[in-house]
Design a protein around this motif. Structure first.
Motif, PDB file in Angstrom:
ATOM      1  N   GLY A  62       2.528   3.974 -96.385  1.00 41.64           N
ATOM      2  CA  GLY A  62       3.896   3.479 -96.405  1.00 41.64           C
ATOM      3  C   GLY A  62       4.135   2.339 -95.429  1.00 41.64           C
ATOM      4  N   ILE A  63       3.176   2.115 -94.530  1.00 41.72           N
ATOM      5  CA  ILE A  63       3.272   1.009 -93.579  1.00 41.72           C
ATOM      6  C   ILE A  63       2.356  -0.127 -94.019  1.00 41.72           C
ATOM      7  N   ILE A  64       1.128   0.227 -94.412  1.00 40.05           N
ATOM      8  CA  ILE A  64       0.238  -0.770 -95.012  1.00 40.05           C
ATOM      9  C   ILE A  64       0.466  -0.728 -96.530  1.00 40.05           C
ATOM     10  N   PRO A  65       0.117  -1.798 -97.252  1.00 43.04           N
ATOM     11  CA  PRO A  65       0.382  -1.831 -98.689  1.00 43.04           C
ATOM     12  C   PRO A  65      -0.282  -0.665 -99.447  1.00 43.04           C
ATOM     13  N   ALA A 111      -5.564  -3.577 -92.631  1.00 39.36           N
ATOM     14  CA  ALA A 111      -5.795  -2.916 -93.917  1.00 39.36           C
ATOM     15  C   ALA A 111      -6.875  -3.653 -94.698  1.00 39.36           C
ATOM     16  N   SER A 112      -7.338  -3.017 -95.756  1.00 36.96           N
ATOM     17  CA  SER A 112      -8.418  -3.586 -96.563  1.00 36.96           C
ATOM     18  C   SER A 112      -8.041  -4.913 -97.218  1.00 36.96           C
ATOM     19  N   ASN A 113      -6.752  -5.240 -97.291  1.00 40.81           N
ATOM     20  CA  ASN A 113      -6.337  -6.551 -97.807  1.00 40.81           C
ATOM     21  C   ASN A 113      -5.983  -7.511 -96.669  1.00 40.81           C
ATOM     22  N   ALA A 114      -6.358  -7.160 -95.437  1.00 37.92           N
ATOM     23  CA  ALA A 114      -6.167  -7.954 -94.212  1.00 37.92           C
ATOM     24  C   ALA A 114      -4.748  -7.887 -93.658  1.00 37.92           C
ATOM     25  N   THR A 115      -3.900  -7.005 -94.172  1.00 34.00           N
ATOM     26  CA  THR A 115      -2.553  -6.837 -93.639  1.00 34.00           C
ATOM     27  C   THR A 115      -2.616  -6.113 -92.302  1.00 34.00           C
ATOM     28  N   PRO A 116      -1.999  -6.676 -91.242  1.00 33.95           N
ATOM     29  CA  PRO A 116      -1.962  -5.978 -89.956  1.00 33.95           C
ATOM     30  C   PRO A 116      -0.773  -5.016 -89.887  1.00 33.95           C
ATOM     31  N   ALA A 117      -0.908  -3.973 -89.075  1.00 38.05           N
ATOM     32  CA  ALA A 117       0.183  -3.031 -88.838  1.00 38.05           C
ATOM     33  C   ALA A 117      -0.010  -2.399 -87.470  1.00 38.05           C
ATOM     34  N   VAL A 118       1.091  -1.963 -86.879  1.00 38.03           N
ATOM     35  CA  VAL A 118       1.059  -1.361 -85.549  1.00 38.03           C
ATOM     36  C   VAL A 118       1.941  -0.112 -85.558  1.00 38.03           C
ATOM     37  N   MET A 119       1.480   0.932 -84.869  1.00 36.06           N
ATOM     38  CA  MET A 119       2.264   2.146 -84.700  1.00 36.06           C
ATOM     39  C   MET A 119       2.171   2.556 -83.242  1.00 36.06           C
ATOM     40  N   THR A 120       3.302   2.969 -82.658  1.00 35.90           N
ATOM     41  CA  THR A 120       3.301   3.426 -81.271  1.00 35.90           C
ATOM     42  C   THR A 120       3.907   4.819 -81.179  1.00 35.90           C
ATOM     43  N   LYS A 121       3.387   5.603 -80.250  1.00 30.72           N
ATOM     44  CA  LYS A 121       3.923   6.923 -79.952  1.00 30.72           C
ATOM     45  C   LYS A 121       4.031   7.049 -78.439  1.00 30.72           C
ATOM     46  N   LEU A 122       5.098   7.702 -77.997  1.00 31.39           N
ATOM     47  CA  LEU A 122       5.299   7.955 -76.586  1.00 31.39           C
ATOM     48  C   LEU A 122       4.722   9.321 -76.258  1.00 31.39           C
ATOM     49  N   LEU A 123       3.861   9.399 -75.248  1.00 33.09           N
ATOM     50  CA  LEU A 123       3.263  10.654 -74.803  1.00 33.09           C
ATOM     51  C   LEU A 123       3.836  10.986 -73.427  1.00 33.09           C
ATOM     52  N   ASN A 124       4.694  12.010 -73.377  1.00 31.48           N
ATOM     53  CA  ASN A 124       5.249  12.495 -72.121  1.00 31.48           C
ATOM     54  C   ASN A 124       4.396  13.667 -71.630  1.00 31.48           C
TER      55      ASN A 124
END
Length: 106
Positions: free
Chosen positions: A26-29, A85-98
């Motif tokens: 859902g984030i990458i194509p 991604a395999s079609n060269a699309t970049p994506a970033v995800m961040t999570k906060l670790l407390n």
């Protein structure tokens, strides 16, 4: 509508090691998969903690699995996973670790 600052907030105790999944479906194509990833961990004070916190990572399909170590001090980390991604699309995800000391909330 504002963007979320983090995709999730993780609450853990000191001395834990665990696997955390970063799901890029859902984030990458659609019909693409992760072909490359980098993982960084930044401590609350802005210092790089990647080698101490992000023990290892792997990917399969659209999921990046990161093995995280909470260490021995109470602090927070921003865990950032950047993928291509395999079609060269970049994506970033961040999570906060407390990270809290055991018994802090008793």
């Amino acid at each position: 509508m504002a963007d979320l600052l983090y995709n999730a907030v993780l609450e853990k105790l000191t001395g834990e090691q665990f696997d955390e999944e970063f799901e890029f479906d859902g984030i990458i194509p659609e019909s693409t998969t992760v072909t490359y990833r980098t993982v960084t961990a930044t401590k609350a004070d802005g210092t790089d903690a990647t080698t101490a916190v992000a023990i290892s990572s792997s990917f399969s399909g659209s999921i990046v699995t990161v093995t995280l170590n909470t260490g021995s001090a109470e602090t927070s980390y921003v865990i950032k996973v950047s993928v291509k991604a395999s079609n060269a699309t970049p994506a970033v995800m961040t999570k906060l670790l407390n990270v809290s000391l055991p018994g802090a909330y008793r």
